[in-house]
Write a protein that holds these residues in place. Structure first.
Motif, PDB file in Angstrom:
ATOM      1  N   ARG A  28       5.391  13.064   1.255  1.00 36.49           N
ATOM      2  CA  ARG A  28       4.731  12.411   2.396  1.00 36.49           C
ATOM      3  C   ARG A  28       3.375  11.861   1.943  1.00 36.49           C
ATOM      4  NH1 ARG A  28       5.688   9.376   5.773  1.00 36.49           N
ATOM      5  NH2 ARG A  28       4.481   9.397   7.686  1.00 36.49           N
ATOM      6  N   ALA A  29       2.653  12.680   1.167  1.00 42.31           N
ATOM      7  CA  ALA A  29       1.297  12.275   0.751  1.00 42.31           C
ATOM      8  C   ALA A  29       1.348  11.003  -0.098  1.00 42.31           C
ATOM      9  CB  ALA A  29       0.639  13.405  -0.026  1.00 42.31           C
ATOM     10  N   LEU A  30       2.232  10.976  -1.090  1.00 41.00           N
ATOM     11  CA  LEU A  30       2.308   9.789  -1.957  1.00 41.00           C
ATOM     12  C   LEU A  30       2.890   8.601  -1.201  1.00 41.00           C
ATOM     13  CD1 LEU A  30       3.115  11.778  -5.092  1.00 41.00           C
ATOM     14  CD2 LEU A  30       1.620   9.815  -5.198  1.00 41.00           C
ATOM     15  N   SER A  31       3.797   8.865  -0.261  1.00 36.89           N
ATOM     16  CA  SER A  31       4.372   7.772   0.538  1.00 36.89           C
ATOM     17  C   SER A  31       3.265   7.109   1.354  1.00 36.89           C
ATOM     18  CB  SER A  31       5.456   8.291   1.480  1.00 36.89           C
ATOM     19  OG  SER A  31       6.503   8.875   0.745  1.00 36.89           O
ATOM     20  N   GLN A  32       2.358   7.931   1.883  1.00 34.76           N
ATOM     21  CA  GLN A  32       1.263   7.359   2.677  1.00 34.76           C
ATOM     22  C   GLN A  32       0.357   6.493   1.810  1.00 34.76           C
ATOM     23  OE1 GLN A  32       0.120  10.983   4.644  1.00 34.76           O
ATOM     24  NE2 GLN A  32       1.112  10.370   6.551  1.00 34.76           N
ATOM     25  N   VAL A  33       0.093   6.938   0.594  1.00 40.97           N
ATOM     26  CA  VAL A  33      -0.750   6.133  -0.314  1.00 40.97           C
ATOM     27  C   VAL A  33      -0.034   4.840  -0.667  1.00 40.97           C
ATOM     28  CG1 VAL A  33      -1.882   6.064  -2.581  1.00 40.97           C
ATOM     29  CG2 VAL A  33      -1.819   8.211  -1.312  1.00 40.97           C
ATOM     30  N   ALA A  34       1.278   4.949  -0.942  1.00 40.11           N
ATOM     31  CA  ALA A  34       2.030   3.783  -1.438  1.00 40.11           C
ATOM     32  C   ALA A  34       2.434   2.825  -0.316  1.00 40.11           C
ATOM     33  CB  ALA A  34       3.281   4.253  -2.173  1.00 40.11           C
ATOM     34  N   GLY A  35       2.502   3.330   0.913  1.00 38.02           N
ATOM     35  CA  GLY A  35       2.964   2.484   2.015  1.00 38.02           C
ATOM     36  C   GLY A  35       4.477   2.287   1.980  1.00 38.02           C
ATOM     37  N   THR A  36       5.162   3.108   1.254  1.00 34.75           N
ATOM     38  CA  THR A  36       6.631   3.110   1.224  1.00 34.75           C
ATOM     39  C   THR A  36       7.089   4.514   0.829  1.00 34.75           C
ATOM     40  OG1 THR A  36       8.596   2.009   0.348  1.00 34.75           O
ATOM     41  CG2 THR A  36       6.826   2.362  -1.213  1.00 34.75           C
ATOM     42  N   THR A  37       8.353   4.802   1.042  1.00 34.57           N
ATOM     43  CA  THR A  37       8.830   6.158   0.739  1.00 34.57           C
ATOM     44  C   THR A  37       8.786   6.424  -0.764  1.00 34.57           C
ATOM     45  OG1 THR A  37      10.307   5.979   2.618  1.00 34.57           O
ATOM     46  CG2 THR A  37      10.769   7.754   1.059  1.00 34.57           C
ATOM     47  N   VAL A  38       8.102   7.482  -1.132  1.00 39.39           N
ATOM     48  CA  VAL A  38       8.033   7.867  -2.547  1.00 39.39           C
ATOM     49  C   VAL A  38       8.840   9.150  -2.743  1.00 39.39           C
ATOM     50  CG1 VAL A  38       6.541   8.640  -4.443  1.00 39.39           C
ATOM     51  CG2 VAL A  38       5.796   6.774  -2.944  1.00 39.39           C
ATOM     52  N   PHE A  39       9.797   9.078  -3.666  1.00 39.64           N
ATOM     53  CA  PHE A  39      10.564  10.259  -4.055  1.00 39.64           C
ATOM     54  C   PHE A  39      10.063  10.758  -5.397  1.00 39.64           C
ATOM     55  CE2 PHE A  39      13.738   8.054  -1.350  1.00 39.64           C
ATOM     56  CZ  PHE A  39      14.022   9.079  -0.459  1.00 39.64           C
ATOM     57  N   LEU A  40      10.018  12.068  -5.533  1.00 40.13           N
ATOM     58  CA  LEU A  40       9.593  12.692  -6.795  1.00 40.13           C
ATOM     59  C   LEU A  40      10.813  13.278  -7.482  1.00 40.13           C
ATOM     60  CD1 LEU A  40       6.646  14.754  -5.249  1.00 40.13           C
ATOM     61  CD2 LEU A  40       6.477  12.515  -6.386  1.00 40.13           C
ATOM     62  N   PRO A 170      16.742   2.684  -5.727  1.00 38.85           N
ATOM     63  CA  PRO A 170      15.355   2.605  -5.247  1.00 38.85           C
ATOM     64  C   PRO A 170      14.787   1.210  -5.523  1.00 38.85           C
ATOM     65  CG  PRO A 170      15.435   3.741  -7.352  1.00 38.85           C
ATOM     66  CD  PRO A 170      16.858   3.423  -6.989  1.00 38.85           C
ATOM     67  N   GLY A 171      13.637   0.920  -4.904  1.00 41.06           N
ATOM     68  CA  GLY A 171      13.012  -0.390  -5.129  1.00 41.06           C
ATOM     69  C   GLY A 171      12.329  -0.468  -6.484  1.00 41.06           C
ATOM     70  N   ALA A 172      11.922   0.669  -7.015  1.00 36.13           N
ATOM     71  CA  ALA A 172      11.274   0.708  -8.334  1.00 36.13           C
ATOM     72  C   ALA A 172      11.258   2.151  -8.831  1.00 36.13           C
ATOM     73  CB  ALA A 172       9.847   0.175  -8.251  1.00 36.13           C
ATOM     74  N   LEU A 173      11.113   2.264 -10.138  1.00 37.22           N
ATOM     75  CA  LEU A 173      11.017   3.582 -10.792  1.00 37.22           C
ATOM     76  C   LEU A 173       9.704   3.627 -11.561  1.00 37.22           C
ATOM     77  CD1 LEU A 173      14.427   4.182 -12.558  1.00 37.22           C
ATOM     78  CD2 LEU A 173      13.081   5.947 -11.480  1.00 37.22           C
ATOM     79  N   VAL A 174       9.017   4.751 -11.520  1.00 35.91           N
ATOM     80  CA  VAL A 174       7.761   4.879 -12.269  1.00 35.91           C
ATOM     81  C   VAL A 174       7.909   6.008 -13.284  1.00 35.91           C
ATOM     82  CG1 VAL A 174       5.259   5.252 -12.112  1.00 35.91           C
ATOM     83  CG2 VAL A 174       6.476   4.207 -10.181  1.00 35.91           C
ATOM     84  N   LEU A 175       7.553   5.738 -14.531  1.00 35.79           N
ATOM     85  CA  LEU A 175       7.637   6.795 -15.549  1.00 35.79           C
ATOM     86  C   LEU A 175       6.574   6.607 -16.632  1.00 35.79           C
ATOM     87  CD1 LEU A 175       9.180   5.470 -18.284  1.00 35.79           C
ATOM     88  CD2 LEU A 175      11.130   5.603 -16.768  1.00 35.79           C
ATOM     89  N   ALA A 306      12.248  -0.641  -0.818  1.00 36.32           N
ATOM     90  CA  ALA A 306      12.997   0.361  -0.045  1.00 36.32           C
ATOM     91  C   ALA A 306      12.427   1.752  -0.307  1.00 36.32           C
ATOM     92  CB  ALA A 306      14.464   0.306  -0.448  1.00 36.32           C
ATOM     93  N   SER A 307      12.165   2.044  -1.549  1.00 37.21           N
ATOM     94  CA  SER A 307      11.589   3.341  -1.936  1.00 37.21           C
ATOM     95  C   SER A 307      11.133   3.234  -3.384  1.00 37.21           C
ATOM     96  CB  SER A 307      12.632   4.464  -1.819  1.00 37.21           C
ATOM     97  OG  SER A 307      13.680   4.244  -2.736  1.00 37.21           O
ATOM     98  N   VAL A 308      10.330   4.206  -3.779  1.00 37.51           N
ATOM     99  CA  VAL A 308       9.890   4.262  -5.177  1.00 37.51           C
ATOM    100  C   VAL A 308      10.180   5.673  -5.678  1.00 37.51           C
ATOM    101  CG1 VAL A 308       7.887   4.156  -6.729  1.00 37.51           C
ATOM    102  CG2 VAL A 308       8.063   2.558  -4.824  1.00 37.51           C
ATOM    103  N   VAL A 309      10.740   5.770  -6.878  1.00 35.20           N
ATOM    104  CA  VAL A 309      10.963   7.085  -7.486  1.00 35.20           C
ATOM    105  C   VAL A 309       9.952   7.274  -8.613  1.00 35.20           C
ATOM    106  CG1 VAL A 309      12.538   8.517  -8.857  1.00 35.20           C
ATOM    107  CG2 VAL A 309      13.424   7.172  -6.935  1.00 35.20           C
ATOM    108  N   VAL A 310       9.181   8.334  -8.537  1.00 33.10           N
ATOM    109  CA  VAL A 310       8.271   8.670  -9.632  1.00 33.10           C
ATOM    110  C   VAL A 310       8.894   9.827 -10.415  1.00 33.10           C
ATOM    111  CG1 VAL A 310       5.948   9.436 -10.287  1.00 33.10           C
ATOM    112  CG2 VAL A 310       6.259   8.027  -8.239  1.00 33.10           C
ATOM    113  N   ILE A 311       9.038   9.632 -11.716  1.00 35.45           N
ATOM    114  CA  ILE A 311       9.570  10.718 -12.548  1.00 35.45           C
ATOM    115  C   ILE A 311       8.420  11.663 -12.888  1.00 35.45           C
ATOM    116  CG2 ILE A 311      10.740  11.316 -14.709  1.00 35.45           C
ATOM    117  CD1 ILE A 311      12.233   8.628 -14.423  1.00 35.45           C
ATOM    118  N   VAL A 312       8.476  12.826 -12.269  1.00 33.94           N
ATOM    119  CA  VAL A 312       7.439  13.848 -12.496  1.00 33.94           C
ATOM    120  C   VAL A 312       7.853  14.573 -13.782  1.00 33.94           C
ATOM    121  CG1 VAL A 312       6.239  15.840 -11.494  1.00 33.94           C
ATOM    122  CG2 VAL A 312       7.048  13.994 -10.013  1.00 33.94           C
ATOM    123  N   CYS A 313       7.405  13.998 -14.908  1.00 29.83           N
ATOM    124  CA  CYS A 313       7.922  14.438 -16.212  1.00 29.83           C
ATOM    125  C   CYS A 313       7.466  15.843 -16.570  1.00 29.83           C
ATOM    126  CB  CYS A 313       7.553  13.438 -17.296  1.00 29.83           C
ATOM    127  SG  CYS A 313       5.871  12.813 -17.215  1.00 29.83           S
TER     128      CYS A 313
END
Ligand code: PLV
Length: 333
Positions: A28-40, A170-175, A306-313
């Protein structure tokens, strides 16, 4: 558990495999910062504390099948812990070579896994030379932390899990990128599941930015030194395969500074109550420092993802004392 059923961990304990499906949590916290749903994608909760065991477990099993009697691995920390863990489960000895200056708690953790630890050189590249030398011994096999097809194959499982959990891309992946093994594996996974159109945002820290430097130069670049605190991103040269991925997928390469990475580690701890190391903080900083928003504002990335996935490595190169020391070093306390 019903009689006769084995949990993945029980299987792993028998040296069967090392695979644990990691949670995909909405933040929820990262989604609020990003303005879109963030999955970890919580790779920090795997055995050995990072995504690394996905690939290294796989590599070590194959090595043992081919007659390996002693594993050797050079590492910024996490690959070594994964190799030591795999060696213990497979019942063979391991020697882990780390750069001098590696945190004592990482050395202790490795010794706790039963590994022999050698410190060699100032940065990973020098430790790697030492490991290659040791691997010339009879029955010894060098475990490459990022530059090997079996490693990429192991990491690709992460994308299969994402597909099973999300269904739609997802709309994008972050790693984060160090030597580029995670990137190469995720790229392979995206291609395999038909998600090759998903953009990847890669994060490095300034002073460990060999992928960004290679993209800018259009060829592999060897950094003169690793000056970032994100030591597990500290390969001086990225794997050639990582650079090739930029021709096959849409990749946005971002560089954050150490202060942004460490501040992201602190915010993530407060928001999600998980402590990760600065290498992972670099990926989280893509959201916390507004780089995602900037890419959208510049029209390079879809403004309504649609959403962003962050890989919490994940990462073992941190503890509460270490975070405090980093904050002091960077003037954040
Ligand atoms: N760390 C490697 C290479 O270090 C290691 O030996 O552990 N995030 C974390 C927590 C990592 O540990 C690493 C790699 C990365 C990201 C980057 O992965 P890569 O190297 O596959 O791009 C020198």
């Amino acid at each position: 558990m019903a009689a006769g059923m084995e949990s993945p961990l029980a299987d792993c304990a028998q040296g069967g495999h090392f695979h644990v499906v990691t949670p995909l949590l909405e933040s929820r916290a990262l989604s609020q910062v990003a303005g879109t749903t963030v999955f970890l994608k919580c790779e920090n909760v795997r055995p050995a504390g990072s995504f690394r065991i996905r690939a290294i477990g796989h590599f070590c099993q194959e090595a043992v099948k081919s007659g390996c009697r002693h594993l050797v691995c050079s590492s910024g920390g996490n690959a070594g812990i994964a190799a030591a863990y795999a060696a213990r489960k497979l019942g063979i000895p391991a020697t882990i070579v780390l750069p001098e200056g590696t945190s004592p708690h990482v050395v202790r953790r490795l010794q706790g896994e039963g590994a022999e630890v050698q410190l060699a050189g100032k940065v990973w590249d020098e430790a790697s030379l030492k490991a290659q030398e040791l691997a010339k011994r009879d029955g010894w096999v060098n475990v490459p932390p990022f530059d090997h097809p079996l490693i990429w194959e192991g990491h690709a499982s992460l994308v299969r899990e994402l597909k099973a959990a999300l269904g739609t891309p997802p709309g994008a992946l972050v790693l984060a990128v160090g030597g580029g093994g995670l990137l190469a594996g995720v790229a392979a996974g995206l291609i395999e599941v038909g998600w090759q159109h998903v953009p990847i945002i890669t994060a490095e820290t300034q002073g460990a930015h060999c992928f960004n430097a290679a993209i800018k130069a259009g060829k592999l670049v060897t950094l003169p030194d690793i000056t970032s605190v994100a030591k597990s991103l500290g390969a001086k040269t990225v794997a050639r395969r990582a650079l090739e991925c930029t021709k096959e997928l849409e990749i946005f390469s971002e560089v954050v500074d150490d202060a942004q990475a460490v501040s992201a580690v602190q915010k993530f701890l407060d928001d999600e109550r998980m402590l990760v190391e600065p290498a992972c903080g670099a990926a989280l900083a893509v959201i916390y420092s507004g780089l995602l928003g900037r890419l959208q504002a510049e029209g390079r990335l879809n403004p309504s993802l649609a959403s962003v996935v962050v890989i919490v490595c994940g990462g073992n190169n941190i503890n509460s004392q270490g975070l405090q020391a980093l904050k002091t070093q960077l003037g954040q306390s």
